[in-house]
Design a protein around this motif. Structure first.
Motif, PDB file in Angstrom:
ATOM      1  N   UNK A   1       0.783  -1.363  -0.138  1.00  0.00           N
ATOM      2  CA  UNK A   1      -0.018  -0.002   0.029  1.00  0.00           C
ATOM      3  C   UNK A   1       0.859   1.320  -0.048  1.00  0.00           C
ATOM      4  N   UNK A   2       1.779   1.255   0.745  1.00  0.00           N
ATOM      5  CA  UNK A   2       2.652   2.329   0.882  1.00  0.00           C
ATOM      6  C   UNK A   2       3.241   2.797  -0.153  1.00  0.00           C
ATOM      7  N   UNK A   3       4.143   1.901  -0.974  1.00  0.00           N
ATOM      8  CA  UNK A   3       4.743   2.189  -2.324  1.00  0.00           C
ATOM      9  C   UNK A   3       3.971   2.348  -3.290  1.00  0.00           C
ATOM     10  N   UNK A   4       2.651   1.866  -3.263  1.00  0.00           N
ATOM     11  CA  UNK A   4       1.509   1.964  -4.249  1.00  0.00           C
ATOM     12  C   UNK A   4       1.219   3.311  -4.154  1.00  0.00           C
ATOM     13  N   UNK A   5       0.896   3.659  -3.163  1.00  0.00           N
ATOM     14  CA  UNK A   5       0.293   5.060  -2.828  1.00  0.00           C
ATOM     15  C   UNK A   5       1.157   6.083  -3.502  1.00  0.00           C
ATOM     16  N   UNK A   6       2.565   6.067  -2.971  1.00  0.00           N
ATOM     17  CA  UNK A   6       3.627   7.179  -3.247  1.00  0.00           C
ATOM     18  C   UNK A   6       3.900   7.074  -4.949  1.00  0.00           C
ATOM     19  N   UNK A   7       4.154   5.983  -5.210  1.00  0.00           N
ATOM     20  CA  UNK A   7       4.370   5.878  -6.742  1.00  0.00           C
ATOM     21  C   UNK A   7       3.153   6.268  -7.623  1.00  0.00           C
ATOM     22  N   UNK A   8       2.001   5.823  -7.098  1.00  0.00           N
ATOM     23  CA  UNK A   8       0.953   6.038  -8.091  1.00  0.00           C
ATOM     24  C   UNK A   8       0.616   7.636  -7.966  1.00  0.00           C
ATOM     25  N   UNK A   9       0.657   8.032  -6.932  1.00  0.00           N
ATOM     26  CA  UNK A   9       0.162   9.831  -6.677  1.00  0.00           C
ATOM     27  C   UNK A   9       1.441  10.315  -7.556  1.00  0.00           C
ATOM     28  N   UNK A  10       2.707   9.997  -7.356  1.00  0.00           N
ATOM     29  CA  UNK A  10       3.765  10.901  -8.081  1.00  0.00           C
ATOM     30  C   UNK A  10       3.546  10.549  -9.513  1.00  0.00           C
ATOM     31  N   UNK A  11       3.412   9.452  -9.894  1.00  0.00           N
ATOM     32  CA  UNK A  11       3.249   8.984 -11.513  1.00  0.00           C
ATOM     33  C   UNK A  11       1.916   9.791 -11.906  1.00  0.00           C
ATOM     34  N   UNK A  12       0.735   9.878 -11.042  1.00  0.00           N
ATOM     35  CA  UNK A  12      -0.226  10.446 -11.708  1.00  0.00           C
ATOM     36  C   UNK A  12      -0.242  12.053 -11.590  1.00  0.00           C
ATOM     37  N   UNK A  13       0.739  12.457 -10.981  1.00  0.00           N
ATOM     38  CA  UNK A  13       1.050  14.094 -11.036  1.00  0.00           C
ATOM     39  C   UNK A  13       1.797  14.243 -12.369  1.00  0.00           C
ATOM     40  N   UNK A  14       2.705  13.324 -12.661  1.00  0.00           N
ATOM     41  CA  UNK A  14       3.595  13.610 -13.804  1.00  0.00           C
ATOM     42  C   UNK A  14       2.660  13.219 -14.973  1.00  0.00           C
ATOM     43  N   UNK A  15       1.859  12.432 -14.904  1.00  0.00           N
ATOM     44  CA  UNK A  15       0.719  12.127 -15.954  1.00  0.00           C
ATOM     45  C   UNK A  15      -0.354  13.246 -16.430  1.00  0.00           C
ATOM     46  N   UNK A  16      -0.655  13.937 -15.195  1.00  0.00           N
ATOM     47  CA  UNK A  16      -1.712  15.060 -15.495  1.00  0.00           C
ATOM     48  C   UNK A  16      -1.348  15.968 -16.472  1.00  0.00           C
ATOM     49  N   UNK A  17      -0.239  16.530 -16.355  1.00  0.00           N
ATOM     50  CA  UNK A  17       0.261  17.578 -17.318  1.00  0.00           C
ATOM     51  C   UNK A  17       0.695  18.719 -16.594  1.00  0.00           C
ATOM     52  N   UNK A  18       0.422  20.088 -17.066  1.00  0.00           N
ATOM     53  CA  UNK A  18       0.940  21.372 -16.460  1.00  0.00           C
ATOM     54  C   UNK A  18      -0.016  21.734 -15.314  1.00  0.00           C
ATOM     55  N   UNK A  19       0.330  22.881 -14.712  1.00  0.00           N
ATOM     56  CA  UNK A  19      -0.195  23.514 -13.770  1.00  0.00           C
ATOM     57  C   UNK A  19      -1.826  23.713 -13.726  1.00  0.00           C
ATOM     58  N   UNK A  20      -1.981  24.169 -15.000  1.00  0.00           N
ATOM     59  CA  UNK A  20      -3.813  24.242 -14.969  1.00  0.00           C
ATOM     60  C   UNK A  20      -4.634  22.881 -15.062  1.00  0.00           C
ATOM     61  N   UNK A  21      -3.939  21.983 -15.569  1.00  0.00           N
ATOM     62  CA  UNK A  21      -4.384  20.493 -15.664  1.00  0.00           C
ATOM     63  C   UNK A  21      -4.499  20.036 -14.348  1.00  0.00           C
ATOM     64  N   UNK A  22      -3.317  20.159 -13.250  1.00  0.00           N
ATOM     65  CA  UNK A  22      -3.317  19.690 -12.170  1.00  0.00           C
ATOM     66  C   UNK A  22      -4.359  20.407 -11.383  1.00  0.00           C
ATOM     67  N   UNK A  23      -4.495  21.747 -11.407  1.00  0.00           N
ATOM     68  CA  UNK A  23      -5.440  22.515 -10.515  1.00  0.00           C
ATOM     69  C   UNK A  23      -6.794  22.000 -10.874  1.00  0.00           C
ATOM     70  N   UNK A  24      -7.078  21.799 -12.087  1.00  0.00           N
ATOM     71  CA  UNK A  24      -8.454  21.495 -12.550  1.00  0.00           C
ATOM     72  C   UNK A  24      -8.734  19.975 -12.123  1.00  0.00           C
ATOM     73  N   UNK A  25      -7.947  19.145 -12.232  1.00  0.00           N
ATOM     74  CA  UNK A  25      -8.253  17.595 -11.669  1.00  0.00           C
ATOM     75  C   UNK A  25      -8.515  17.587 -10.080  1.00  0.00           C
ATOM     76  N   UNK A  26      -7.440  18.565  -9.688  1.00  0.00           N
ATOM     77  CA  UNK A  26      -7.496  18.591  -8.190  1.00  0.00           C
ATOM     78  C   UNK A  26      -8.880  18.892  -7.692  1.00  0.00           C
ATOM     79  N   UNK A  27      -9.278  20.318  -8.123  1.00  0.00           N
ATOM     80  CA  UNK A  27     -10.595  21.156  -7.872  1.00  0.00           C
ATOM     81  C   UNK A  27     -11.633  19.943  -7.779  1.00  0.00           C
ATOM     82  N   UNK A  28     -11.835  19.432  -9.200  1.00  0.00           N
ATOM     83  CA  UNK A  28     -12.807  18.360  -9.221  1.00  0.00           C
ATOM     84  C   UNK A  28     -12.959  17.214  -8.469  1.00  0.00           C
ATOM     85  N   UNK A  29     -11.800  16.671  -7.965  1.00  0.00           N
ATOM     86  CA  UNK A  29     -11.594  15.733  -7.358  1.00  0.00           C
ATOM     87  C   UNK A  29     -12.071  15.852  -5.903  1.00  0.00           C
TER      88      UNK A  29
END
Length: 443
Positions: free
Chosen positions: A54-82
């Motif tokens: 669980x711990x390595x999965x959460x860490x790697x999944x979130x970091x990998x997800x942030x990399x995949x999301x894109x630039x600042x506007x996309x990160x902010x949009x997805x974060x607010x929606x979530x």
């Protein structure tokens, strides 16, 4: 002969576990081996294996997800929606629990408060020791979990909020970095995440054995008669959970995405069964992510960002249960709660469901905090102990289902076209093929 799918095997294991558990006793032996101990060993091995990653999965999944999301506007949009989706759905869940508790009045039997009829559970003293010293001041401890002084200690104590914040920060700043060194680090994160998912799939393949042990151990310990003293309370909670999960939430999927809720249930069925049998959102996370990606077709970008976050803060089932439990106890003690007090209970249930999961005794601690706030004795927690473990299985399934609903709706809002676009078998084949092609490309 056609090979049985994993979710079929898990379902069969649940049935067999219930049957074997009902036929054995807590002090039974077979060939000088304690049967309950054997059941517990099978279940604990499976749970420990899931919790191990669980711990390595959460860490790697979130970091990998942030990399995949894109630039600042996309990160902010997805974060607010979530965050918006999780808060709205949690409040809706609690209001459904509040309405059910007031409609069915499980704490009133034949017009009389049920306290004396039910009595306090024998293990009340044990729970009071676990929650002793808890007070409203514990909310500050929940807030402090966002920034733990020692990240390793937080991980050891299963305080996931701090790990999630740290992973979000790492992913955000890595996403901003450019150059060869940054790309090498991003590739390492992506490759490490793929390795963790392969380990996850290996562990999941043993799910039927683990589920059998978990269910058999629970039925052996509690038996089905444990539901009788609190049958109406049990029915009230399950009814409210059902309305939220399979009426309101599925209606939201249909209205907001025009996709089939039935198809989503088919895709997430193995994760639902795992959540039900394990009664652990953290342990169910690997299965939940695998089903969402490979069976529902939700992108890794969305699932790796939303689901680890949801496993910690999106506790719809837990918040609903806390609300119903507190109203039930108040009714059982003959206490009349004003509308303002009931609204306060709603807000408290939402807040405690987000942060209290890492505290020992989990939802029982949250309920004790709320009881103290509304003026009820902590001993009142004893009224619900008999059914707590079984209801934990139901509310964990609803927690997990809420994460899947959220990922589906947010993924659709982000323009993803593959979500639920194919039958489960075809979707799995397509996703595995895409993953193989990506692995060859990166090799």
């Amino acid at each position: 002969m056609k090979k049985l799918k994993l979710h079929h095997l898990i379902f069969i294991a649940m049935i067999l576990g219930a049957i074997f558990g009902s036929l054995t006793s807590t002090d039974g032996y077979l060939l000088k081996i304690p049967i309950l101990g054997f059941y517990t060993l099978l279940g604990d091995l499976f749970l420990n294996a899931l919790k191990m990653i669980v711990i390595p999965l959460i860490m790697l999944a979130i970091v990998n997800g942030m990399i995949s999301v894109g630039q600042d506007d996309q990160i902010g949009r997805l974060g607010i929606k979530t965050v918006a989706f999780y808060l709205i759905s949690c409040f809706i869940a609690v209001f459904i629990g509040l309405a059910a508790a007031n409609l069915f009045t499980p704490g009133i039997v034949n017009g009389v408060p049920a306290k004396d009829m039910l009595g306090l559970a024998a293990s009340t003293g044990e729970v009071l020791q676990r929650v002793e010293g808890r007070s409203i001041g514990d909310f500050s401890q929940i807030i402090l979990q966002f920034f733990p002084a020692n990240l390793v200690k937080a991980a050891l104590e299963n305080q996931l909020l701090g790990l999630i914040i740290f992973a979000l920060l790492c992913g955000y700043f890595l996403n901003q970095m450019q150059g060869k060194a940054a790309q090498t680090l991003k590739d390492m994160v992506n490759a490490s995440y793929d390795v963790i998912m392969k380990i996850t799939m290996l562990i999941i393949s043993f799910a039927p054995i683990g589920v059998f042990g978990l269910i058999a151990a629970i039925v052996t310990r509690t038996g089905f008669e444990a539901l009788q003293p609190l049958a109406w309370f049990f029915v009230t909670v399950v009814f409210a959970l059902f309305i939220h999960a399979f009426v309101v939430s599925t209606l939201a999927v249909k209205v907001l995405t025009r996709l089939s809720p039935v198809r989503l249930i088919q895709a997430m069925f193995p994760a639902l069964l795992t959540a039900f049998s394990s009664a652990s959102s953290a342990a169910s996370l690997p299965v939940n992510m695998e089903c969402a990606q490979n069976r529902a077709g939700i992108s890794k970008r969305v699932t790796s960002f939303m689901m680890p976050l949801g496993a910690t803060i999106n506790m719809n089932g837990t918040a609903l249960y806390e609300c119903v439990a507190v109203i039930f106890i108040a009714q059982a003690y003959g206490m009349q709660l004003s509308l303002m007090t009931q609204f306060f209970i709603v807000v408290a249930a939402v807040l405690t469901s987000i942060g209290v999961a890492a505290v020992p005794a989990a939802s029982l601690v949250a309920i004790t905090l709320i009881l103290t706030m509304v003026g009820l004795p902590a001993e009142a927690i004893g009224l619900i102990l008999v059914t707590d473990r079984i209801l934990d299985m139901f509310r964990t399934s609803v927690n997990m289902w809420g994460d899947a609903i959220g990922a589906t709706i947010i993924g659709h809002s982000e323009g993803e076209k593959d979500i639920l676009s194919l039958p489960v078998d075809q979707m799995e084949e397509k996703q595995l093929k895409l993953q193989a092609e990506e692995a060859l490309k990166n090799a």
